[in-house]
Structures are given as C-alpha cells and as structure tokens.
Design a protein around this motif. Structure first.
Motif, PDB file in Angstrom:
ATOM      1  N   LEU A 571      19.609-105.202  13.098  1.00 49.37           N
ATOM      2  CA  LEU A 571      18.943-104.765  14.321  1.00 49.37           C
ATOM      3  C   LEU A 571      19.874-104.790  15.532  1.00 49.37           C
ATOM      4  O   LEU A 571      19.582-104.147  16.536  1.00 49.37           O
ATOM      5  N   ALA A 572      20.966-105.533  15.443  1.00 54.81           N
ATOM      6  CA  ALA A 572      21.882-105.662  16.576  1.00 54.81           C
ATOM      7  C   ALA A 572      22.646-104.356  16.805  1.00 54.81           C
ATOM      8  O   ALA A 572      22.762-103.506  15.916  1.00 54.81           O
ATOM      9  N   SER A 573      23.156-104.215  18.011  1.00 53.42           N
ATOM     10  CA  SER A 573      23.908-103.006  18.373  1.00 53.42           C
ATOM     11  C   SER A 573      24.988-103.397  19.371  1.00 53.42           C
ATOM     12  O   SER A 573      25.071-104.536  19.811  1.00 53.42           O
ATOM     13  N   SER A 574      25.800-102.432  19.747  1.00 51.72           N
ATOM     14  CA  SER A 574      26.862-102.634  20.734  1.00 51.72           C
ATOM     15  C   SER A 574      26.504-101.912  22.022  1.00 51.72           C
ATOM     16  O   SER A 574      25.814-100.880  22.003  1.00 51.72           O
ATOM     17  N   ALA A 575      26.979-102.438  23.144  1.00 50.19           N
ATOM     18  CA  ALA A 575      26.612-101.883  24.449  1.00 50.19           C
ATOM     19  C   ALA A 575      27.041-100.427  24.595  1.00 50.19           C
ATOM     20  O   ALA A 575      26.349 -99.640  25.251  1.00 50.19           O
ATOM     21  N   TRP A 576      28.165-100.029  24.007  1.00 51.99           N
ATOM     22  CA  TRP A 576      28.642 -98.651  24.180  1.00 51.99           C
ATOM     23  C   TRP A 576      27.686 -97.648  23.545  1.00 51.99           C
ATOM     24  O   TRP A 576      27.660 -96.460  23.932  1.00 51.99           O
ATOM     25  N   GLN A 577      26.872 -98.084  22.598  1.00 52.22           N
ATOM     26  CA  GLN A 577      25.968 -97.167  21.903  1.00 52.22           C
ATOM     27  C   GLN A 577      24.737 -96.801  22.726  1.00 52.22           C
ATOM     28  O   GLN A 577      24.133 -95.758  22.497  1.00 52.22           O
ATOM     29  N   TRP A 578      24.371 -97.643  23.671  1.00 48.68           N
ATOM     30  CA  TRP A 578      23.086 -97.463  24.340  1.00 48.68           C
ATOM     31  C   TRP A 578      22.987 -96.198  25.197  1.00 48.68           C
ATOM     32  O   TRP A 578      22.018 -95.436  25.046  1.00 48.68           O
ATOM     33  N   PRO A 579      23.919 -95.924  26.124  1.00 41.19           N
ATOM     34  CA  PRO A 579      23.755 -94.721  26.960  1.00 41.19           C
ATOM     35  C   PRO A 579      23.769 -93.426  26.165  1.00 41.19           C
ATOM     36  O   PRO A 579      23.311 -92.394  26.662  1.00 41.19           O
ATOM     37  N   LEU A 580      24.300 -93.461  24.942  1.00 39.47           N
ATOM     38  CA  LEU A 580      24.395 -92.262  24.109  1.00 39.47           C
ATOM     39  C   LEU A 580      23.215 -92.122  23.161  1.00 39.47           C
ATOM     40  O   LEU A 580      23.181 -91.167  22.384  1.00 39.47           O
ATOM     41  N   ALA A 581      22.269 -93.066  23.218  1.00 34.69           N
ATOM     42  CA  ALA A 581      21.164 -93.086  22.255  1.00 34.69           C
ATOM     43  C   ALA A 581      21.717 -92.989  20.832  1.00 34.69           C
ATOM     44  O   ALA A 581      21.189 -92.285  19.976  1.00 34.69           O
ATOM     45  N   HIS A 582      22.792 -93.720  20.609  1.00 33.73           N
ATOM     46  CA  HIS A 582      23.501 -93.627  19.339  1.00 33.73           C
ATOM     47  C   HIS A 582      22.808 -94.410  18.234  1.00 33.73           C
ATOM     48  O   HIS A 582      23.066 -94.191  17.043  1.00 33.73           O
ATOM     49  N   VAL A 583      21.916 -95.326  18.635  1.00 35.57           N
ATOM     50  CA  VAL A 583      21.289 -96.196  17.650  1.00 35.57           C
ATOM     51  C   VAL A 583      19.875 -96.524  18.099  1.00 35.57           C
ATOM     52  O   VAL A 583      19.578 -96.557  19.296  1.00 35.57           O
ATOM     53  N   GLY A 584      18.994 -96.713  17.129  1.00 38.34           N
ATOM     54  CA  GLY A 584      17.639 -97.161  17.388  1.00 38.34           C
ATOM     55  C   GLY A 584      17.405 -98.502  16.727  1.00 38.34           C
ATOM     56  O   GLY A 584      18.336 -99.142  16.238  1.00 38.34           O
ATOM     57  N   LEU A 585      16.156 -98.933  16.699  1.00 38.44           N
ATOM     58  CA  LEU A 585      15.846-100.251  16.150  1.00 38.44           C
ATOM     59  C   LEU A 585      14.527-100.193  15.391  1.00 38.44           C
ATOM     60  O   LEU A 585      13.505 -99.753  15.932  1.00 38.44           O
ATOM     61  N   ARG A 586      14.555-100.614  14.157  1.00 34.48           N
ATOM     62  CA  ARG A 586      13.326-100.739  13.366  1.00 34.48           C
ATOM     63  C   ARG A 586      12.569-101.976  13.838  1.00 34.48           C
ATOM     64  O   ARG A 586      13.061-103.090  13.727  1.00 34.48           O
ATOM     65  N   MET A 587      11.350-101.771  14.302  1.00 31.23           N
ATOM     66  CA  MET A 587      10.606-102.868  14.900  1.00 31.23           C
ATOM     67  C   MET A 587       9.762-103.647  13.894  1.00 31.23           C
ATOM     68  O   MET A 587       9.118-104.639  14.257  1.00 31.23           O
ATOM     69  N   CYS A 588       9.739-103.201  12.649  1.00 29.41           N
ATOM     70  CA  CYS A 588       8.901-103.862  11.653  1.00 29.41           C
ATOM     71  C   CYS A 588       9.438-103.502  10.275  1.00 29.41           C
ATOM     72  O   CYS A 588      10.467-102.825  10.149  1.00 29.41           O
TER      73      CYS A 588
END
Length: 786
Positions: A571-588
């Motif tokens: 579920l973890a990600s890197s800060a550089w991915q966020w502004p690019l919507a490069h990754v999402g997160l499975r909430m369940c």
C-alpha cells in the motif's frame, strides 16, 4: 466621464484616487481627480441597499447551493454499501470505541479528529464494544453508516469552501466554478470522505484555514474593524483545529505565518503609520495566530485527558503520575515509600521512555548475557526487586518481623529481575548499537555475582515533596550510577535490531549529566505487603507536564513509522508518484464477494493541477525576467493578484508536499491530499491569467471543455468511489496506467457486471449532457447580465 467633460464640471465634493501607469513594467501611483459618487437621499432611517442582479443571485446563492447539493450526493450516495471494516477504519473506529468507553489510549495523531469520530459513535448509539478488526463485518447493532455520514459531511463542506475561497481570491466566476468542480469531482476526495477516518476532517480544516486567510486579506484595508478582527481570529482557530487533527496542519500554519510576515513587512514601509498602530498590528497577530492556536490545540488535549479517565492500552506511554490518576490503574493505592524487598517497575522519564525490561533471550554479540531493554507494554518481564548490595546484611523475604529498611538517597542496591532471578549488570563491553556506551545485561542470581551488579541510587528531585532523603514511588526522579564503572543507566529511544525485538536499547553512559532526562527513572509500579497504601493526593499530575510529554511521545512514535525492510508494504508509495496519479491504493481485500474501493485521484485534476504548477513557475520566472529588463509586464493590481491568488497557493503546495521527500516515515497516497488543494487553487488562477486576453466566446469554450473533461473523468472512475461489487477483472478497462493495481490478471468478460456496466455508461452520458447544458446556461446568463 464623457469626452466633453472638464475638471470644472466636477461637483465640489471630490476625492483623490490613484490610477496605475506603467513605470519599469509595473504600476506607479499617479494622483488624478475622479468624481465622488453622489450620496443617495434617504427617504427613511433604513439604510439604502443595492438591489441584487441576476448575476449576484447566481454567484452567491444558486451556484453554491447547486455545488453543495452535488457534493452531498457524491459523498453520501451508497455510503453504507460495504458493511466491512475498511482500511484505517480498523484504527480510527477503535479509537472512537476508547472514547465511548473512556479508556486511555495512545496514537501518533492529536485527538480532535478521533474525538469527533467518538462523537459520531455516540450519535449512532454505539456502545464501544466492537473491536474494528480489519475486514470484519459490522454487527447489526452498530450504525456504521451514520458514523461514515458524519465524516462525509466534512468532506462535502469542502466544495462550497473551495468555491468561496476562489471568489475571495478575486478569480473570475468561470475559474471559481472550475476550482469548485475540481474539488467536487476529485475521486480521491470523494472516496476518502466516505469512511471513518481523519482525512475528511483534515481537509475541512485545511480549507477553512485558507478561506479565513483569503477573507482576512479581503479586509486588510480595514484594520481593527470587526470583520478584520473576526477573520483574523477565525484563521487562528482554524490553525488550531487543523493541527489538532494531524500535524501536517503545521504546513498550513507556516503559510499563514509567511503571509503575516509579508503583510507586516509591507506595513513597516508605510511611513505614515504611527508606531503605536504598527505595534498593535503585531500584538493582534501574536494573539490571533500564536496564542489562540496554542490554546485551541491544548484545549483539545485537556478534553482528551478529561474524557479518557479510565486505564487503557495507552497507559505505558504516559508519565507514571498521570497513570496513577486513571481509574482502574494498578498504580492507585500502592505504597509511597520504597523499601528493600519492594517489587517494582522502573520507568525511564525521557520523552517516549519505556519500562526497564529483560527477557530470557541473550545478546548475539558482546557478553552474550541476558538482554536488558526498555519496553512500552506492561508484562511480568518489567518487574524488579530491590535488594541490598552484597556487602550489606542479607534480605530475608520470609522474615516479616525484620525492620523495614527504606530506600534512601545514596543507597547501593542490586536490582533483581523478578522472572529470571538475574542481577542488573554492566561491564566494560560496548553496547550493541550505541558503541560509546557500556552494555547493560542481566547476569548471575541471588548468590552468583560481583560488584558489577551494584547500583547507587541518586535522587535528583521529588515532583511532589521537597524532602529527597527517601525514594518514593511515582514522584522521585532517580539516577542509577554503576559503582564499578562510574556510568549511569540510560535509555535514549535507540531501537535494537530485530534480534532485540526492536525494543529500546538500555546502556550505561559514562558521560551522562544530571540534567539528562534519558538517565532519569522513577519507580512506577510498587508492591510491598508490609507498607501502607499512599493517599491519592500524593499522586496528582500537572496538565502541562502531561501535555508536553504526550506530544513528544507522539513525535517519537511518528518518527518510528519507517518502512520495514523485512516486510513489503504493497500500500505504500513514494512522494514523486502522487502529483502524477501514478499509483492508487487498495482500501480493502480484493476478493470477488467484497465491495472494493480503489483510492485514486481524478487523472484530469491531478495532471492538470500538476501541469498548472509547472506553467505557473515558468510564468513567474518569465515576468521576473521581463521586469528586470524594464519591459512592460503587469499592472500593480495584476501583480497583487499574482502574489495572493497565485504565489501563495503555489507556496502552500510546496509547504504541504516537499517535506515528504525528507521524511523517513512510510508514505501513502492520502498524504498528498492537502497539497492537492493548493495545486487546484493555482490551476484556477492560471486559467484566469491565460484567458484574460481571450474573447468571451473563446474563454467560455475553454471553460466548457475543461469542465466536461473533469466531470466525464470523474464519472468514468465512479466505481472506484462508489465501490466495485463485481470481480476486479470487470473493471480492468479503468486501468489507464500499468502501475494502477486495479487488476493484475487478464481482463474478464462482463457477465455478472454487464448490466451494471451498461447502466453506469448511460448514467455517465446523461450526467455529462446535463452538466454541459447547466454550464452553458450559466455562461449565457452571465453574458446576458453583463
């Protein structure tokens, strides 16, 4: 004034106003005569008010109400669809339970958001007895839907706040609507608001802080007026509230602080301002932006302490005196004075300190003797006996008639581990992590040992008594000096490797000073059948000491949330991915029978706002270079708008985003949500700046296109927000990027989800058509009113 008018045609009542003329590319004030508006004749004592136009009704009532209604729909529709504990509901739902049972707990976040969730549980009639285990089905007795609705209302309120903030920043109506649409149609905002979490509240107070700042700026020319003071105070209250939900609110505080310094610097240059007036500006801001936020923040902790009056799972993180005041605490009713033969737990008094602890496992290097650590959880391995040194008369535990030998300042004792019978020991061997200190271990037993088992007790001070001659439980601040090596027992929040179970390293420090709190200890738990119980008044604990201790413990625990190299976190990600919507997160869980939620932002909003930041940076650089070359660039009004509607939101994005690159803690996509709000505001400003030179029809066409793209993309990804009841493969068409873990297998043919997909497609088309028609009617109305 018509071309045929002259200065002599002006009425006698005139006033002077400034007009902008270009000097070195910027505006310089030039005094000109302008006509003073005629004073209306009042036919009665009632004030004359300007009649509202159609545009006014549209701007201040129709559009905000419509956007608020849509916001409520997108945040509340099918909110109870999933009946399982989803994502971090396992944490924050459990914290709500502690409030309802009034049990003290510990968490790395301040208490406001969790108290609000507890209030929601109270409204829902929840008794606090559900454990909120991840993936567990909610019982019928728990109205989880109402608790989620409570959170969703905070998320829904962000849309009208976004709208009015953009208006206060003097954006055009089209840009204002786009800003509100980007918040309304931001899938991640809508999704995160639908669960029992803290993020909707964090966003709400982040939005109110920026809105208050914009309102205060609007009244900056009315110093010390009621409205000026009101919005300055509300900005301080918002700062206190946002910091009381999560500490990332400090970044918003920094933005308000930067604005304040800028504003006071400008006033410093106003030579006509009296020094007394300038000093009043300082006092007003100190009270509103420092004193009020601190009082608001501290008041929530006071309520937190008052409500959580029972002993709970978080006791060990707090000072011993605090624990003694909790109902049901084992520290209540224990003896006050410590004696030889007493059984005790010994707590380190450094911020975030734990209990002196040992277990049968040995050090893998060094002496290879039994490990000694500090541990925050209470168990029998924390218990120690005070025994006399080997050159003193033996202590016979069975002799009930022997005189009681109270422990005094300067006494030399042995500390015997209750579970293993070994002596607390130190020697000239380097500690396993802090190599400059000596290792502390457990060695020997009651009969086997040497002088390296001896520790001299030094009473530094007593928190409740001026008499330091005796050692008292809870109140005496102690140091333990190793008589053979001359070092002091110390625990400084350094974690051992996995072989030490990541517990805190305990060392013997040769250079420790008397004011080193990590070498301070107190007797916490105390048992001795021969001694009377203490009076409750002997153990009162001051609020501010507990407040500071808890905040430092929160900081220490927050810094410890680092990625575990031995365990992969999908579920973890890197800060550089966020502004690019490069990754999402499975909430369940992602099983076929579970309603699945994928936390992913609207790509148009993310990519558009990120691009706006880049373009805005280039725009500012271009204007600065042009200004340096003395080329005509902007008027004074345009520069002011650039700074307050463009630069400050961009700085807000920097403050809320860039610190994550230097944080060592584990990161997730929702950490970007506050920064996204400021990127959206920057996009709104940039729309106005780019379209100022366009014709009305071109500007409207661009507005329609952007609005349709935002709404259409939002609807396309609605399954992520409203939940995916079918197998994940049915939604593989929504996987625009390979890094989106919507589905990792082969696309499935739609069978069970075919009807749902067709229905969603029809809804999408209908909503896009309706939104386009509504946008067209808005622009037509504006054009006609203009």
């Amino acid at each position: 004034m018509s071309s045929g008018s002259s200065a002599t045609d002006l009425p006698a009542a005139t006033r002077r106003r400034t007009r902008a003329s270009e000097v070195n590319g910027f505006a310089a004030p030039v005094e000109v005569e302008v006509q003073k508006p005629p004073v209306p004749v009042k036919s009665s004592s009632r004030p004359v008010t300007k009649a509202w136009t159609t545009e006014d009704h549209l701007r201040w009532w129709a559009l905000p109400l419509a956007l608020t209604g849509l916001s409520l729909f997108t945040r509340l529709y099918l909110i109870g669809r999933s009946n399982i504990v989803t994502w971090d509901e396992a944490h924050f739902g459990k914290f709500a339970s502690h409030y309802l049972k009034r049990e003290f707990y510990f968490d790395v976040h301040p208490p406001l958001g969790k108290m609000l969730n507890g209030f929601a549980g109270w409204l829902a009639g929840y008794d606090g007895n559900f454990e909120f285990k991840s993936g567990e089905v909610y019982p019928e007795s728990l109205n989880y839907t109402l608790m989620r609705v409570w959170n969703a209302l905070f998320g829904a309120a962000c849309v009208p706040l976004a709208y009015f903030t953009a208006l206060e920043l003097k954006m055009s109506l089209q840009a204002t609507v786009l800003v509100a649409l980007m918040v309304l149609c931001e899938n991640s905002y809508a999704t995160i608001s639908r669960f029992i979490l803290l993020d909707s509240m964090l966003l709400f107070f982040t939005f109110t802080t920026m809105f208050s700042l914009a309102k205060f700026h609007a009244y900056r020319d009315e110093p010390f007026s009621y409205r000026w003071a009101k919005w300055l105070a509300l900005m301080g209250i918002s700062i206190g509230c946002v910091c009381s939900v999560k500490w990332v609110g400090m970044f918003g505080t920094a933005l308000c602080g930067l604005y304040t310094v800028h504003d006071l610097w400008n006033k410093f240059g106003e030579t006509s301002m009296l020094k007394v007036t300038y000093a009043k500006h300082w006092v007003a801001r100190i009270i509103a932006l420092i004193v009020i936020p601190v009082l608001v923040y501290a008041s929530f902790f006071w309520v937190h302490f008052e409500v959580l009056e029972n002993s709970g799972p978080g006791d060990a993180q707090m000072p011993s005196l605090f624990q003694a005041n909790l109902r049901g605490s084992e520290l209540r009713g224990q003896p006050l004075d410590v004696a030889i033969g007493s059984r005790a737990t010994i707590k380190n008094m450094g911020y975030g300190g734990g209990l002196l602890h040992s277990h049968v496992q040995t050090f893998p290097e060094g002496s290879q003797q039994q490990q000694v650590t500090c541990y925050h959880h209470k168990d029998a391995n924390n218990d120690w006996f005070f025994y006399p040194s080997r050159d003193q008369p033996e202590y016979d535990q069975a002799d009930a008639e022997a005189p009681i030998r109270f422990l005094a300042d300067g006494d030399v004792v042995r500390l015997i581990h209750a579970q293993t019978g070994r002596n607390l020991h130190s020697h000239n061997i380097a500690a396993p992590v802090t190599k400059a200190d000596y290792e502390v271990s457990c060695y020997g037993n009651l009969t086997i040992g040497d002088e390296k088992d001896h520790w001299q007790v030094e009473v530094v001070k007593d928190l409740r008594n001026r008499d330091k001659s005796r050692v008292r439980s809870l109140t005496s601040v102690l140091r333990f000096r190793h008589t053979a090596e001359g070092c002091y027992l110390r625990a400084a929040n350094v974690n051992l490797p996995q072989w030490g179970f990541k517990q805190i390293e305990v060392t013997c420090d040769k250079k420790s000073t008397k004011d080193d709190t990590f070498s301070h200890w107190n007797v916490e738990g105390h048992w001795n059948e021969r001694l009377p119980a203490a009076d409750a008044k002997d153990f009162s604990s001051p609020f501010w000491r507990d407040f500071i201790h808890l905040n430092v413990a929160m900081m220490t625990s927050n810094n410890a949330l680092v990625p575990d190299p031995d365990k992969a976190d999908e579920l973890a990600s890197s800060a550089w991915q966020w502004p690019l919507a490069h990754v999402g997160l499975r909430m369940c869980g992602w099983d076929a029978h579970i309603v699945k939620y994928f936390l992913l932002g609207n790509p148009i909003v993310y990519w558009g706002s990120t691009a706006s930041l880049l373009v805005f940076g280039a725009l500012v650089l271009w204007h600065v270079l042009r200004w340096q070359r003395s080329a005509a660039v902007l008027t004074a009004a345009q520069v002011d708008h650039l700074i307050y509607a463009g630069c400050y939101p961009a700085i807000g994005w920097i403050l809320h985003y860039m610190p994550f690159f230097i944080m060592g803690r584990v990161l997730y996509v929702h950490h970007y949500f506050p920064a996204l709000w400021f990127a959206i505001l920057t996009a709104g400003y940039l729309f106005d700046h780019v379209t100022d030179s366009l014709s009305k029809s071109a500007k409207n066409a661009l507005f329609y296109a952007i609005a349709a793209a935002i709404i259409g993309t939002f609807i396309n990804f609605l399954p992520f927000t409203f939940g995916m009841p079918d197998e994940a493969g049915y939604y593989s068409h929504l996987k625009w990027l390979p890094s989106w873990r919507v589905y990792t297998g082969e696309p499935l043919k739609r069978v069970a989800g075919q009807a749902a997909s067709a229905a969603m497609s029809n809804v999408t088309s209908a909503v896009i058509e309706t939104a386009t028609q509504a946008a067209s009617s808005v622009i037509e109305t504006l054009t006609e009113s203009a």
